[in-house]
Motif scaffolding. Structure first.
Motif, PDB file in Angstrom:
ATOM      1  N   ASN A 114     -17.660  52.587  32.330  1.00 58.72           N
ATOM      2  CA  ASN A 114     -18.931  52.884  33.009  1.00 58.72           C
ATOM      3  C   ASN A 114     -18.950  52.459  34.472  1.00 58.72           C
ATOM      4  N   LYS A 115     -17.834  52.654  35.156  1.00 61.38           N
ATOM      5  CA  LYS A 115     -17.755  52.340  36.576  1.00 61.38           C
ATOM      6  C   LYS A 115     -18.162  53.561  37.397  1.00 61.38           C
ATOM      7  N   LYS A 116     -18.842  53.302  38.505  1.00 64.58           N
ATOM      8  CA  LYS A 116     -19.236  54.386  39.403  1.00 64.58           C
ATOM      9  C   LYS A 116     -18.137  54.578  40.438  1.00 64.58           C
ATOM     10  N   ILE A 117     -17.641  55.814  40.500  1.00 67.19           N
ATOM     11  CA  ILE A 117     -16.569  56.166  41.424  1.00 67.19           C
ATOM     12  C   ILE A 117     -17.088  57.244  42.379  1.00 67.19           C
ATOM     13  N   ILE A 118     -16.868  57.011  43.659  1.00 70.14           N
ATOM     14  CA  ILE A 118     -17.174  58.026  44.658  1.00 70.14           C
ATOM     15  C   ILE A 118     -15.894  58.335  45.421  1.00 70.14           C
ATOM     16  N   ARG A 135     -18.034  42.208  48.030  1.00 69.12           N
ATOM     17  CA  ARG A 135     -18.855  42.188  46.815  1.00 69.12           C
ATOM     18  C   ARG A 135     -18.096  42.668  45.578  1.00 69.12           C
ATOM     19  N   GLY A 136     -16.794  42.943  45.742  1.00 66.65           N
ATOM     20  CA  GLY A 136     -15.972  43.307  44.594  1.00 66.65           C
ATOM     21  C   GLY A 136     -15.615  44.775  44.507  1.00 66.65           C
ATOM     22  N   GLY A 137     -16.057  45.575  45.454  1.00 62.12           N
ATOM     23  CA  GLY A 137     -15.712  46.995  45.463  1.00 62.12           C
ATOM     24  C   GLY A 137     -14.228  47.184  45.702  1.00 62.12           C
ATOM     25  N   ARG A 138     -13.682  48.217  45.113  1.00 61.30           N
ATOM     26  CA  ARG A 138     -12.240  48.479  45.228  1.00 61.30           C
ATOM     27  C   ARG A 138     -12.017  49.928  45.646  1.00 61.30           C
ATOM     28  N   LYS A 159     -26.675  56.878  52.682  1.00 63.08           N
ATOM     29  CA  LYS A 159     -27.378  57.136  51.424  1.00 63.08           C
ATOM     30  C   LYS A 159     -26.540  56.772  50.195  1.00 63.08           C
ATOM     31  N   GLY A 160     -25.211  57.020  50.253  1.00 59.01           N
ATOM     32  CA  GLY A 160     -24.410  56.921  49.049  1.00 59.01           C
ATOM     33  C   GLY A 160     -23.455  55.757  48.927  1.00 59.01           C
ATOM     34  N   PHE A 161     -23.088  55.143  50.044  1.00 62.36           N
ATOM     35  CA  PHE A 161     -22.135  54.043  49.959  1.00 62.36           C
ATOM     36  C   PHE A 161     -22.924  52.752  49.878  1.00 62.36           C
ATOM     37  N   ASN A 162     -23.416  52.488  48.665  1.00 64.95           N
ATOM     38  CA  ASN A 162     -24.335  51.367  48.462  1.00 64.95           C
ATOM     39  C   ASN A 162     -23.810  50.429  47.379  1.00 64.95           C
ATOM     40  N   ASN A 163     -24.639  49.490  46.989  1.00 64.77           N
ATOM     41  CA  ASN A 163     -24.217  48.462  46.022  1.00 64.77           C
ATOM     42  C   ASN A 163     -23.967  48.993  44.609  1.00 64.77           C
ATOM     43  N   SER A 164     -24.332  50.235  44.333  1.00 63.75           N
ATOM     44  CA  SER A 164     -24.083  50.786  42.998  1.00 63.75           C
ATOM     45  C   SER A 164     -22.650  51.291  42.840  1.00 63.75           C
ATOM     46  N   VAL A 165     -21.917  51.383  43.937  1.00 65.72           N
ATOM     47  CA  VAL A 165     -20.555  51.919  43.915  1.00 65.72           C
ATOM     48  C   VAL A 165     -19.563  50.820  43.528  1.00 65.72           C
TER      49      VAL A 165
END
Length: 129
Positions: free
Chosen positions: A32-36, A115-118, A85-91
């Motif tokens: 359930n990871k969000k990938i952009i 914050r742990g984004g990869r 708009k899209g490169f936020n903390n949910s990514v």
């Protein structure tokens, strides 16, 4: 370049890269990871189409080019939106569509990394950065 074996080896590397990239995307989505995707480039569109990567794996693409925002990637029709708009903390993960600018992107996106984004790249080999 004048040897057939050169192209056979290249083909094998390309197919292996596709397999590894899809394995990463499947594993992350099962968790359930969000990938952009970061950067709406022709290079990333080629990868998405060859690997059959669409909104099943990539939620959307962020790009700073205003003329691309509100449109879709060729072939797979992944929405393109502004990074604001899209490169936020949910990514959780961002595929590097502009992998040739990895150093610059990592410097620009220090907060994402902090914050742990990869990042996910497939050049020169498939890996999570």
């Amino acid at each position: 370049l004048n040897k057939f074996t050169t192209f056979k080896k290249f083909s094998k590397r390309v197919k292996e890269s596709r397999k590894k990239l899809l394995q990463i995307f499947k594993k992350l989505k099962l968790s359930n990871k969000k990938i952009i995707s970061y950067g709406a480039t022709y290079k990333s569109a080629t990868i998405f189409n060859y690997c059959n990567i669409g909104t099943n794996f990539i939620d959307y693409v962020v790009d700073t080019t205003v003329n691309k925002q509100g449109k879709f990637t060729p072939g797979k029709h992944i929405p393109i939106i502004s990074p604001k708009k899209g490169f936020n903390n949910s990514v959780d993960y961002a595929f590097l569509g502009a992998w040739n600018f990895v150093k610059e992107i990592k410097l620009k996106e220090k907060n994402f990394i902090k914050r742990g984004g990869r990042f996910i790249s497939h050049v020169p080999s498939v890996k999570i950065i």
